[in-house]
Design a protein around this motif. Structure first.
Motif, short mmCIF file in Angstrom:
data_model
loop_
_atom_site.label_atom_id
_atom_site.label_comp_id
_atom_site.label_asym_id
_atom_site.label_seq_id
_atom_site.Cartn_x
_atom_site.Cartn_y
_atom_site.Cartn_z
N ASP A 155 11.12 19.10 16.68
CA ASP A 155 11.29 18.87 18.12
C ASP A 155 10.08 19.39 18.90
OD1 ASP A 155 13.74 17.69 17.64
OD2 ASP A 155 14.86 19.58 17.90
N ARG B 260 7.50 17.20 21.21
CA ARG B 260 7.24 17.49 22.62
C ARG B 260 5.74 17.68 22.87
NH1 ARG B 260 11.85 20.69 21.97
NH2 ARG B 260 10.56 22.55 21.70
N MET C 189 12.86 10.44 18.31
CA MET C 189 13.41 11.78 18.20
C MET C 189 14.87 11.84 18.67
SD MET C 189 11.20 13.79 16.81
CE MET C 189 10.83 12.37 15.78
#
Length: 577
Positions: free
Chosen positions: A99, A103, A136
């Protein structure tokens, strides 16, 4: 003092060129700054974004591996609960890292899109960013759901369901990896596009800078020509005269048309050319009587004329035409002069080509030396040894040319040969002579030794003999053999002498075999083992019939074997010149 008219012209030209140079520099700085911004974006955003996508794929594989190890830990008997728990923690931490990497990649892509100072394909980048977000959220949600069902089956130890879910998880993970790879390839393509943009900007910067530079040069030249036409004509004439002098044409002179500094410079140039002609005449005249490098040194380096001299390590060579007196009998003076001039020309060329200094011609002999300041100490023995070999090679040329020089064949001079002696040691070097006549030469025991070695060739039937110091300093440049240990006239200390056989790697096998046999014979001779010495000398003469040192030592061994060893003999041989 510079006249005001010339000063104003020079200042005007300089000011114009400075302005043009500053304008070109500012333009170049702007273009370089733009290219720098593009490079900064490539290194700070595009490349890290690619790295984050690669890291996402790597972390996905690591999570799959951790999940498989969790399954293995639970399925074994008994279950490895500690291992299962550790791998589950690793599995969850890798998910958090995925994650974070996603990002970070999205933030970098958004930063590229938001930066209006650099060109980029914002639509393509926005699509990549959106697909990363979708991947994602939607792509991973299905994978996470299947993984949760797998872990639930694993907790209930329903291994059939576990295997089924594990296969489905692998398929989903492979599909996720494929999509990440597609995204990464698209991002790489955008990076390549950014690189292409940078290259285009660089090319444009180079072209613009070149055009600006050419424009500035043209404007500067026009401005300079308009302002300083008179100066340029005079300077061009001086330049042409200088080039002519540089090419060796010392018959140039410049017409003095003005009374300013340019005119004074032209007058000084004419006086300089006259002085150069005088110096050239001196060098050409004395270069035929003294080595040109000594002449140049005496003119250019006055310290060479210092009367006190210096002690330096030098290598000295003496060369003599074998049997010159008897060979020259019956020749008319004109023919003899032709032969001697050709002989000195042939023998001098190897000395000069190997950077030696010819000190003098003595009858039919030559004295030469090597050493500072003309040759480094590390090189002079090697160069003298190579010159010796080339001089020996040139004697065959002289023999072939003698019939043409004399206009008759079958003269004794066609059997002429050389004797060369070379020695290395400390010598007194400097300008030596009287108040009315000086000579830049070398003096000392090393000169006497080289002369004695040249004469010692007569006793050994050799063409060259050199001292041990010469061989030690010559290094691996030549092949050699030890000839004897002798005491030359004028000395009491024995000298080990050698013969140079040829350049390294160029000596025939027969000569090398003869050298080895002669070395064994010499050792046996010094140990008074006459039969062993005779046997080795026989082998040496078989390899090279007529070998002078072998015949000389053979006669000496036979004499000692028959008549006994002279009183006080220590293995050395006293040689008279």
């Amino acid at each position: 003092m510079i006249k005001q008219s010339i000063r104003r012209r020079i200042v005007a030209i300089a000011a114009g060129l400075i302005v043009l140079m500053m304008a070109t520099s500012v333009l170049s700085m702007v273009m370089v700054g733009r290219v720098g911004n593009l490079l900064d974006e490539l290194t700070a955003r595009y490349n890290p974004a690619n790295e984050h996508l690669i890291r996402i794929d790597t972390l996905s594989l690591e999570r799959a591996l951790a999940l498989r190890r969790m399954v293995i830990a639970r399925m074994q008997e008994p279950p490895d609960e500690a291992g299962y728990k550790a791998r589950k923690q690793l599995y969850e931490s890798k998910g958090a890292e995925v994650d974070a990497q996603a990002r970070a990649a999205r933030d970098l892509i958004n930063a590229i899109i938001a930066d209006t100072n650099t060109p980029s394909n914002n639509a393509a980048l926005a699509r990549i960013e959106s697909r990363i977000d979708s991947l994602m959220t939607d792509g991973r949600s299905l994978l996470m759901r299947e993984t949760a069902e797998l872990l639930a089956a694993l907790d209930t130890r329903d291994f059939a369901v576990v295997r089924d879910r594990l296969a489905r998880v692998d398929v989903l993970r492979d599909e996720l990896s494929r999509k990440i790879e597609v995204l990464r390839n698209e991002m790489v393509q955008e990076s390549y596009a950014a690189i292409a943009t940078i290259r285009a900007e660089q090319s444009r910067a180079v072209v613009i800078s070149a055009l600006a530079t050419v424009l500035a040069a043209v404007v500067g030249l026009i401005f300079a020509n308009l302002v300083s036409g008179g100066i340029i004509r005079s300077v061009r004439q001086l330049l042409e005269g200088t080039r002519a002098v540089e090419a060796g044409h010392l018959d140039q002179s410049i017409d003095i048309r003005t009374r300013d500094e340019i005119g004074e410079l032209a007058g000084a140039f004419n006086r300089m050319v006259v002085q150069l002609r005088d110096n050239q005449r001196v060098r050409e005249t004395f270069g035929k009587y003294i080595d040109p490098r000594v002449v140049e040194g005496l003119i250019d380096r006055p310290n060479l004329t210092a009367a006190e001299g210096q002690r330096r390590l030098m290598t000295v060579l003496f060369c003599d035409l074998k049997g010159f007196t008897s060979l020259s009998e019956g020749l008319v003076p004109q023919g003899l002069v032709k032969i001697m001039n050709r002989y000195f020309s042939l023998m001098s060329e190897p000395i000069r080509s190997n950077r030696g200094i010819i000190d003098k011609y003595i009858g039919d002999g030559i004295m030469a030396y090597w050493g500072p300041p003309f040759v480094d100490e590390a090189d002079h023995a090697r160069l003298a040894s190579l010159a010796t070999l080339e001089m020996i090679e040139h004697i065959e040329t002289l023999r072939r040319e003698i019939p043409d020089l004399l206009g008759v064949r079958g003269t004794p001079m066609e059997r002429c040969d050389l004797r060369i002696g070379v020695a290395t040691g400390e010598a007194l070097v400097g300008s030596i002579g009287s108040d009315v006549m000086m000579s830049y030469t070398v003096m000392g025991d090393v000169v006497n030794l080289a002369s004695r070695l040249e004469g010692a060739n007569k006793a050994y039937g050799t063409r060259n003999l050199v001292s041990a110091n010469t061989i030690a300093a010559a290094g691996a440049a030549v092949e050699f053999r030890e000839i004897d240990r002798i005491v030359v006239e004028g000395q009491t200390r024995p000298e080990v002498i050698f013969e140079i056989l040829g350049r390294s790697g160029e000596v025939t096998p027969e000569r090398l075999a003869s050298r080895d046999q002669y070395g064994r014979a010499l050792a046996a001779y010094r140990e008074r083992q006459w039969d062993d010495a005779l046997g080795a000398l026989g082998s040496s003469l078989k390899a090279v019939p007529g070998d002078g040192p072998s015949l000389c030592l053979l006669a000496r061994v036979e004499s000692m074997k028959t008549n006994g060893v002279p009183a006080g003999w220590d293995g050395s041989w006293h040689v008279q010149k």
